[in-house]
Design a protein around this motif. Structure first.
Motif: not given
Lengths: 216, 156
Positions: A97-99, B134-139
């Motif tokens: 979900g986060i990815t 992880l969210f930072g890398a994904s965005i």
């Protein structure tokens, strides 16, 4: 760690209230928000140009500012934590979900040039497209709420861990915070040199002067 | 300065965040229009039924943006950013459609992930949560190519 988790649960109870509903909580919240919004406005984070130029690595001002904010925040938070007064609430780590959420978010970020927080600030500044982004956000959040029962078992429930970096590494959080801060400060200093080297070139290719003049 | 404010927030009431307020406001609006979704929908029923600290932070951000712009003389009621206009023209509907779509995607994505740039990256990463990194890398993984694709200057 146990004490901080208990405090975190008290800070955000089951009905979704974060930080309480008392008059003092509301007033401190409003003031915190005003300072937060004013800082974001002054640093240029609510500027479409600054964000888009950052994403193209043409102007790293906002990026450096955010990195430093994370570094100082983590030092501050875990210094407080070691004294036992922080309201730490570690976000659940569900890999899928986060990815996926992040990848969707990134496209929207680049298209709008705002993030959910800076669009509020930019709306306060009077920018009309930012107000439209906020409206789009309200609709997007509503659609997510309506489809949550399908999305949750697919993206949120599987591969769901609840851990932060110090837990996984098995070391004291403050130590990780110190190491992270050192790494970030070093990285930002590197970016500074990178930026200084890049700026004349970027200026030449876009024909724009950097700084407030390029913000609109 | 932002780091210190974040520390202050965590010390007083909780971590800063913006995206939850969108769902909370959705909940308030639905209630205002007499919809029962706030009690039947599994996501909306988890939202607060009254103003809380975090909602006031969101409100404060609008006020803070306004005050900072007012004081420094940078209030700006433009609809189309100059850089956007130089790439896609001055058409308001076009920019508004993009701004709407951007907001839609951001909040849809942020609520799947459980936070946004403020909640997951600024506060989350500062609290050393892996979710934040992880969210930072994904965005950035999608935002950078998208920005490059959309706003690249045409070779002249």
């Amino acid at each position: 760690m146990t004490t901080t988790l208990i405090i975190a649960q008290a800070a955000s109870d089951t009905v979704g209230i974060v930080g309480g509903t008392g008059a003092r909580a509301l007033i401190v919240g409003l003031l915190t928000g005003i300072v937060f919004g004013a800082i974001l406005q002054r640093v240029g984070a609510s500027s479409f140009e600054m964000i888009v130029n950052m994403l193209q690595l043409k102007d790293l001002t906002v990026m450096k500012f955010f990195f430093l904010a994370v570094a100082i925040g983590s030092l501050g938070i875990y210094t407080l934590d070691s004294v036992g007064t922080a309201h730490i609430g570690i976000a659940p780590l569900y890999l899928l979900g986060i990815t996926v959420g992040g990848l969707i978010f990134g496209v929207g970020w680049a298209v709008s040039g705002y993030c959910p927080g800076t669009s509020l600030v930019a709306m306060g500044e009077g920018k009309i497209d930012a107000a439209i982004t906020v409206f789009g956000g309200l609709v997007g959040a509503l659609v997510l709420a309506l489809t949550w029962d399908w999305i949750k078992p697919l993206l949120v429930d599987p591969l769901n861990f609840n851990a932060n970096l110090p837990d996984v590494l098995g070391v004291k959080p403050l130590l990780v915070a110190v190491v992270l801060t050192t790494a970030i400060v070093a990285f930002v200093m590197y970016l500074d040199r990178f930026d200084a080297g890049r700026k004349p070139a970027a200026r030449g290719s876009t024909g724009e002067t950097p700084g407030p003049a390029t913000r609109s | 300065m932002l780091g210190l404010l974040n520390t202050f927030a965590v010390a007083t009431y909780g971590a800063l965040g913006a995206s939850r307020n969108y769902v909370a406001v959705d909940g308030f609006l639905l209630r205002l229009f007499g919809s029962s979704l706030t009690s039947t929908n599994s996501y909306l029923s988890g939202m607060p039924s009254q103003a809380d600290w975090l909602l006031m932070v969101g409100l404060g951000m609008i006020v803070g943006g306004f005050l900072a712009a007012l004081i420094t003389g940078t209030l700006n009621t433009r609809a189309v950013p100059r850089l956007w206009a130089s790439r896609f023209g001055a058409s308001k509907p076009k920019r508004f459609a993009a701004a709407f779509a951007g907001g839609f995607l951001m909040l849809f994505g942020a609520r799947i992930a459980g936070g946004c740039t403020s909640g997951l990256v600024l506060s989350g990463a500062a609290q050393l949560s892996i979710a934040g990194f992880l969210f930072g890398a994904s965005i950035f993984a999608t935002a950078m190519p998208t920005a490059r694709f959309l706003y690249r200057k045409k070779a002249s």
